[in-house]
Scaffold this motif. Sequence first.
Motif, PDB file in Angstrom:
ATOM      1  N   UNK A  95      23.265  49.885  46.145  1.00 55.93           N
ATOM      2  CA  UNK A  95      23.220  50.062  47.600  1.00 55.93           C
ATOM      3  C   UNK A  95      24.251  51.088  48.053  1.00 55.93           C
ATOM      4  N   UNK A  96      25.459  51.015  47.493  1.00 55.82           N
ATOM      5  CA  UNK A  96      26.505  51.979  47.849  1.00 55.82           C
ATOM      6  C   UNK A  96      26.115  53.396  47.443  1.00 55.82           C
ATOM      7  N   UNK A  97      25.470  53.548  46.288  1.00 55.93           N
ATOM      8  CA  UNK A  97      25.020  54.882  45.873  1.00 55.93           C
ATOM      9  C   UNK A  97      23.984  55.419  46.848  1.00 55.93           C
ATOM     10  N   UNK A  98      23.134  54.555  47.354  1.00 61.15           N
ATOM     11  CA  UNK A  98      22.082  54.989  48.285  1.00 61.15           C
ATOM     12  C   UNK A  98      22.634  55.372  49.648  1.00 61.15           C
ATOM     13  N   UNK A  99      23.547  54.567  50.175  1.00 57.40           N
ATOM     14  CA  UNK A  99      24.021  54.821  51.544  1.00 57.40           C
ATOM     15  C   UNK A  99      25.329  55.605  51.603  1.00 57.40           C
ATOM     16  N   UNK A 100      26.011  55.739  50.466  1.00 57.27           N
ATOM     17  CA  UNK A 100      27.275  56.475  50.447  1.00 57.27           C
ATOM     18  C   UNK A 100      28.449  55.558  50.728  1.00 57.27           C
ATOM     19  N   UNK A 134      32.730  57.273  43.408  1.00 54.68           N
ATOM     20  CA  UNK A 134      32.040  58.479  42.970  1.00 54.68           C
ATOM     21  C   UNK A 134      31.293  58.227  41.656  1.00 54.68           C
ATOM     22  N   UNK A 135      30.139  58.856  41.537  1.00 56.31           N
ATOM     23  CA  UNK A 135      29.354  58.705  40.324  1.00 56.31           C
ATOM     24  C   UNK A 135      28.700  60.032  39.975  1.00 56.31           C
ATOM     25  N   UNK A 136      28.252  60.134  38.750  1.00 54.58           N
ATOM     26  CA  UNK A 136      27.497  61.299  38.298  1.00 54.58           C
ATOM     27  C   UNK A 136      26.192  60.793  37.704  1.00 54.58           C
ATOM     28  N   UNK A 137      25.191  61.667  37.726  1.00 50.56           N
ATOM     29  CA  UNK A 137      23.925  61.340  37.090  1.00 50.56           C
ATOM     30  C   UNK A 137      23.662  62.366  36.004  1.00 50.56           C
ATOM     31  N   UNK A 178      20.440  58.608  34.296  1.00 46.89           N
ATOM     32  CA  UNK A 178      21.519  57.697  33.926  1.00 46.89           C
ATOM     33  C   UNK A 178      22.712  57.877  34.855  1.00 46.89           C
ATOM     34  N   UNK A 179      23.194  56.775  35.422  1.00 45.63           N
ATOM     35  CA  UNK A 179      24.348  56.792  36.322  1.00 45.63           C
ATOM     36  C   UNK A 179      25.598  56.454  35.534  1.00 45.63           C
ATOM     37  N   UNK A 180      26.661  57.231  35.769  1.00 41.80           N
ATOM     38  CA  UNK A 180      27.962  56.954  35.157  1.00 41.80           C
ATOM     39  C   UNK A 180      29.046  57.154  36.202  1.00 41.80           C
ATOM     40  N   UNK A 181      30.123  56.384  36.078  1.00 38.75           N
ATOM     41  CA  UNK A 181      31.261  56.456  36.986  1.00 38.75           C
ATOM     42  C   UNK A 181      32.465  57.034  36.243  1.00 38.75           C
ATOM     43  N   UNK A 227      37.110  57.279  40.086  1.00 37.12           N
ATOM     44  CA  UNK A 227      37.118  55.931  40.668  1.00 37.12           C
ATOM     45  C   UNK A 227      38.542  55.520  41.011  1.00 37.12           C
ATOM     46  N   UNK A 228      39.499  55.821  40.120  1.00 36.98           N
ATOM     47  CA  UNK A 228      40.904  55.490  40.397  1.00 36.98           C
ATOM     48  C   UNK A 228      41.378  56.202  41.655  1.00 36.98           C
ATOM     49  N   UNK A 229      41.006  57.468  41.808  1.00 37.69           N
ATOM     50  CA  UNK A 229      41.378  58.228  43.006  1.00 37.69           C
ATOM     51  C   UNK A 229      40.710  57.627  44.248  1.00 37.69           C
ATOM     52  N   UNK A 230      39.435  57.258  44.139  1.00 35.60           N
ATOM     53  CA  UNK A 230      38.701  56.656  45.253  1.00 35.60           C
ATOM     54  C   UNK A 230      39.357  55.354  45.691  1.00 35.60           C
TER      55      UNK A 230
END
Length: 87
Positions: free
Chosen positions: A44-49, A53-56, A60-63, A68-71
């Motif tokens: 849900x967070x990936x969809x709405x922002x 942070x993630x990459x595709x 395939x989704x990866x964090x 993530x530590x910075x976020x």
Amino acid sequence: SPLDRSSAASDVYKRQGLTVETAKFWTPEQMANELQVTTEYLSQLRSRGGGPPFVKVGRTVRYPQYAVAKWIQETAMTKTRTDLQVY
């Protein structure tokens, strides 16, 4: 590797002092475990922002752990709501 071919990704890694070989990534399941949330909530967070942070890579989704530590540091809160003025 697909990340090596992306100049934007390469620039980010260089600024962070990372290479694709040294960067560590979490799967959605690992990320959910780290944050103690469900994978559905992360989706849900990936969809709405507004989530980590993630990459595709393909589908395939990866964090990236460094991102993530910075976020987490940037979104840390010291209280749960803004001050309310009572009149």
